[in-house]
Write a protein that holds these residues in place. Structure first.
Motif, PDB file in Angstrom:
ATOM      1  N   ALA A  62       0.829  -1.209   0.000  1.00 40.68           N
ATOM      2  CA  ALA A  62       0.000   0.000   0.000  1.00 40.68           C
ATOM      3  C   ALA A  62       0.862   1.258   0.000  1.00 40.68           C
ATOM      4  N   GLU A  63       1.958   1.237   0.757  1.00 32.36           N
ATOM      5  CA  GLU A  63       2.861   2.385   0.784  1.00 32.36           C
ATOM      6  C   GLU A  63       3.477   2.644  -0.588  1.00 32.36           C
ATOM      7  N   ILE A  64       3.863   1.587  -1.259  1.00 29.28           N
ATOM      8  CA  ILE A  64       4.468   1.761  -2.579  1.00 29.28           C
ATOM      9  C   ILE A  64       3.421   2.171  -3.613  1.00 29.28           C
ATOM     10  N   ALA A  65       2.215   1.630  -3.513  1.00 26.81           N
ATOM     11  CA  ALA A  65       1.149   2.042  -4.436  1.00 26.81           C
ATOM     12  C   ALA A  65       0.861   3.533  -4.285  1.00 26.81           C
ATOM     13  N   ARG A  66       0.887   4.016  -3.059  1.00 24.55           N
ATOM     14  CA  ARG A  66       0.618   5.425  -2.789  1.00 24.55           C
ATOM     15  C   ARG A  66       1.688   6.334  -3.375  1.00 24.55           C
ATOM     16  N   THR A  67       2.914   5.839  -3.455  1.00 21.21           N
ATOM     17  CA  THR A  67       4.041   6.680  -3.873  1.00 21.21           C
ATOM     18  C   THR A  67       4.661   6.214  -5.190  1.00 21.21           C
ATOM     19  N   ARG A  68       3.979   5.359  -5.898  1.00 26.77           N
ATOM     20  CA  ARG A  68       4.574   4.730  -7.094  1.00 26.77           C
ATOM     21  C   ARG A  68       5.068   5.755  -8.104  1.00 26.77           C
ATOM     22  N   ALA A  69       4.269   6.762  -8.381  1.00 23.71           N
ATOM     23  CA  ALA A  69       4.665   7.753  -9.388  1.00 23.71           C
ATOM     24  C   ALA A  69       5.961   8.454  -8.992  1.00 23.71           C
ATOM     25  N   ALA A  70       6.086   8.781  -7.713  1.00 22.08           N
ATOM     26  CA  ALA A  70       7.292   9.460  -7.243  1.00 22.08           C
ATOM     27  C   ALA A  70       8.505   8.541  -7.316  1.00 22.08           C
ATOM     28  N   ILE A  71       8.310   7.255  -7.062  1.00 20.74           N
ATOM     29  CA  ILE A  71       9.428   6.302  -7.143  1.00 20.74           C
ATOM     30  C   ILE A  71       9.854   6.111  -8.596  1.00 20.74           C
ATOM     31  N   GLU A  72       8.889   5.973  -9.482  1.00 22.42           N
ATOM     32  CA  GLU A  72       9.221   5.756 -10.887  1.00 22.42           C
ATOM     33  C   GLU A  72       9.791   7.010 -11.546  1.00 22.42           C
ATOM     34  N   GLY A  74      12.281   8.414 -10.490  1.00 23.50           N
ATOM     35  CA  GLY A  74      13.727   8.294 -10.364  1.00 23.50           C
ATOM     36  C   GLY A  74      14.335   9.184  -9.305  1.00 23.50           C
ATOM     37  N   PRO A  75      13.892   9.103  -8.050  1.00 27.64           N
ATOM     38  CA  PRO A  75      14.455   9.966  -7.001  1.00 27.64           C
ATOM     39  C   PRO A  75      15.852   9.511  -6.598  1.00 27.64           C
ATOM     40  N   SER A  76      16.596  10.398  -5.976  1.00 28.98           N
ATOM     41  CA  SER A  76      17.834  10.006  -5.317  1.00 28.98           C
ATOM     42  C   SER A  76      17.477   9.264  -4.033  1.00 28.98           C
ATOM     43  N   ARG A  77      18.457   8.616  -3.431  1.00 25.35           N
ATOM     44  CA  ARG A  77      18.201   7.927  -2.168  1.00 25.35           C
ATOM     45  C   ARG A  77      17.818   8.916  -1.068  1.00 25.35           C
ATOM     46  N   GLU A  78      18.412  10.086  -1.082  1.00 18.08           N
ATOM     47  CA  GLU A  78      18.051  11.095  -0.084  1.00 18.08           C
ATOM     48  C   GLU A  78      16.631  11.591  -0.320  1.00 18.08           C
ATOM     49  N   GLU A  79      16.253  11.786  -1.563  1.00 18.80           N
ATOM     50  CA  GLU A  79      14.878  12.205  -1.866  1.00 18.80           C
ATOM     51  C   GLU A  79      13.880  11.136  -1.454  1.00 18.80           C
ATOM     52  N   LEU A  80      14.270   9.875  -1.557  1.00 17.09           N
ATOM     53  CA  LEU A  80      13.375   8.785  -1.155  1.00 17.09           C
ATOM     54  C   LEU A  80      13.006   8.902   0.318  1.00 17.09           C
ATOM     55  N   ARG A  81      13.902   9.406   1.149  1.00 13.04           N
ATOM     56  CA  ARG A  81      13.612   9.558   2.569  1.00 13.04           C
ATOM     57  C   ARG A  81      12.451  10.520   2.812  1.00 13.04           C
ATOM     58  N   GLY A  82      12.183  11.404   1.876  1.00 14.17           N
ATOM     59  CA  GLY A  82      11.041  12.294   1.984  1.00 14.17           C
ATOM     60  C   GLY A  82       9.796  11.768   1.303  1.00 14.17           C
ATOM     61  N   ILE A  83       9.930  10.688   0.545  1.00 14.95           N
ATOM     62  CA  ILE A  83       8.802  10.113  -0.190  1.00 14.95           C
ATOM     63  C   ILE A  83       8.131   9.007   0.610  1.00 14.95           C
ATOM     64  N   LEU A  84       8.940   8.124   1.179  1.00 12.45           N
ATOM     65  CA  LEU A  84       8.426   7.010   1.978  1.00 12.45           C
ATOM     66  C   LEU A  84       8.871   7.157   3.424  1.00 12.45           C
ATOM     67  N   PRO A  85       8.037   6.790   4.383  1.00 14.20           N
ATOM     68  CA  PRO A  85       8.445   6.829   5.796  1.00 14.20           C
ATOM     69  C   PRO A  85       9.369   5.659   6.104  1.00 14.20           C
ATOM     70  N   PRO A  86      10.044   5.683   7.250  1.00 13.15           N
ATOM     71  CA  PRO A  86      10.854   4.529   7.640  1.00 13.15           C
ATOM     72  C   PRO A  86      10.016   3.254   7.641  1.00 13.15           C
ATOM     73  N   GLY A  87      10.629   2.149   7.269  1.00 12.44           N
ATOM     74  CA  GLY A  87       9.913   0.877   7.249  1.00 12.44           C
ATOM     75  C   GLY A  87      10.382  -0.020   6.125  1.00 12.44           C
ATOM     76  N   GLY A  88       9.694  -1.148   5.986  1.00 15.22           N
ATOM     77  CA  GLY A  88      10.108  -2.158   5.034  1.00 15.22           C
ATOM     78  C   GLY A  88      10.018  -1.730   3.587  1.00 15.22           C
ATOM     79  N   ALA A  89       8.989  -0.950   3.227  1.00 12.57           N
ATOM     80  CA  ALA A  89       8.847  -0.515   1.838  1.00 12.57           C
ATOM     81  C   ALA A  89      10.030   0.360   1.437  1.00 12.57           C
ATOM     82  N   ARG A  90      10.360   1.331   2.275  1.00 15.25           N
ATOM     83  CA  ARG A  90      11.491   2.188   1.935  1.00 15.25           C
ATOM     84  C   ARG A  90      12.796   1.392   1.911  1.00 15.25           C
ATOM     85  N   ASN A  91      12.935   0.435   2.816  1.00 15.89           N
ATOM     86  CA  ASN A  91      14.139  -0.389   2.827  1.00 15.89           C
ATOM     87  C   ASN A  91      14.329  -1.096   1.492  1.00 15.89           C
ATOM     88  N   ALA A  92      13.268  -1.714   0.983  1.00 16.91           N
ATOM     89  CA  ALA A  92      13.363  -2.457  -0.276  1.00 16.91           C
ATOM     90  C   ALA A  92      13.691  -1.527  -1.441  1.00 16.91           C
TER      91      ALA A  92
END
Length: 337
Positions: A62-72, A74-92
């Motif tokens: 659900a977390e990835i579905a919510r943020t899929r467009a932002a992930i696709e 092509g964010p940097s790893r630092e930008e990803l920290r602002g897209i997904l909260p801490p947890g398993g989805a961001r880890n993967a």
């Protein structure tokens, strides 16, 4: 970074035998595998989440579905920290970005992470799940070559001390730590610590429930106390001093190697020890933690040893150590399928 193609797969990993800790018994572990592909290069990552936070596979999806467009995008790893909260989805996703970045640069992840030399085999703990003292002692004896053991306790004070005594008698040669997994209360601490001291225990991990951390403020223990469930991400470290001596960094809690490296640096600044741990997962999940383990004081990365079947290529356990070769993850040569 150009747009990415995001692939998702779920796996149910069967354990070789039931694994018991305080309040839980596991016979399988569900994980999410993320693939990021830019048409030329590929990155992969695995996340298990944290069961005690409700961060399971449906939540990660659900977390990835919510943020899929932002992930696709092509964010940097630092930008990803602002897209997904801490947890398993961001880890993967974070792990997949690391491997993708390494492939694009033609350099292994360990170089991108700032390590000066290639990762070496590191001593890891091997975990003895909760059972009768006799069965736990037999399990400890079965870890031939292990130099470091971690014992799962259940909060049953007298029985737990019998368990530790049996294991210490069976393995007088090893470094020994125990994990309370939130099973004890404040009144247990003095007799617990006294008993553990008698058996030469070197670490007490997460004795009290998350949210009861203030009860540790100023508590003096001859055995270092590590925070696990109480210290999820970088934001939690500000409250760790005076309560914990060691921070157990797990990438499934904090959201990946990117944040894990930040946590290690902040823990050092605060004068805290650094431990790297893992949830149950395959070698793909373990490899990023192996990179972090190169700068840790304590390593607890035995997740794949609980599985009936690991992925291939896999990490190597030998003579009490762990090594994740470049063929497992992050070699800097991964191309798109």
């Amino acid at each position: 970074m150009p747009r990415l193609s995001l692939g998702l797969a779920t796996q149910s990993l069967r354990l070789a035998q039931p694994f018991r800790i305080s309040g839980y018994v596991f016979d399988s572990a569900d994980v999410l595998v993320v693939t990021l592909d830019d048409g030329m290069h590929r990155g992969r990552g695995e996340g298990a989440g944290a069961y005690y936070l409700g961060d399971d596979v449906p939540h990660m999806l659900a977390e990835i579905a919510r943020t899929r467009a932002a992930i696709e995008a092509g964010p940097s790893r630092e930008e990803l920290r602002g897209i997904l909260p801490p947890g398993g989805a961001r880890n993967a996703v974070d792990a997949a970005l690391w491997e993708l970045e390494a492939a694009r640069a033609g350099r292994p992840v360990w170089q991108l992470a700032g390590l000066e030399t290639a990762p070496r085999a590191i001593v890891t703990t091997f975990t003895v799940s909760a059972d009768t003292p006799e069965k736990m002692a037999a399990k400890a004896t079965g870890y031939v070559g292990a130099r470091s053991l971690k014992v799962k306790l259940t909060g049953e004070l007298a029985l737990d001390l019998e368990r530790v005594a049996a294991i210490r008698a069976a393995r007088p040669d090893v470094w020994l730590g125990v994990d309370g997994n939130q099973g004890f209360v404040r009144a247990d601490l003095d007799p617990l610590v006294a008993g553990l001291t008698r058996h030469d225990v070197s670490l007490l991990e997460q004795p009290l429930a998350r949210g009861r951390d203030a009860e540790l403020q100023g508590y003096t223990s001859p055995i270092p106390i590590a925070g696990d469930e109480s210290l999820l991400s970088l934001a939690d470290l500000a409250g760790a001093t005076g309560r914990f001596d060691v921070v157990n960094i797990k990438l499934d809690k904090c959201g990946g190697l990117t944040e894990g490296l930040l946590m290690a640096a902040e823990a050092r600044r605060l004068g805290l020890g650094v431990m790297v741990g893992t949830m149950i997962g395959t070698s793909l999940a373990t490899a990023p933690g192996f990179v972090l383990g190169q700068i840790a004081d304590l390593v607890d990365l035995d997740g794949p040893t609980f599985l009936a079947e690991d992925c291939t290529p896999s990490v190597v356990y030998a003579q009490g150590t762990l090594h994740a070769g470049p063929d497992v993850w992050g070699s800097g040569t991964a191309t798109a399928a």
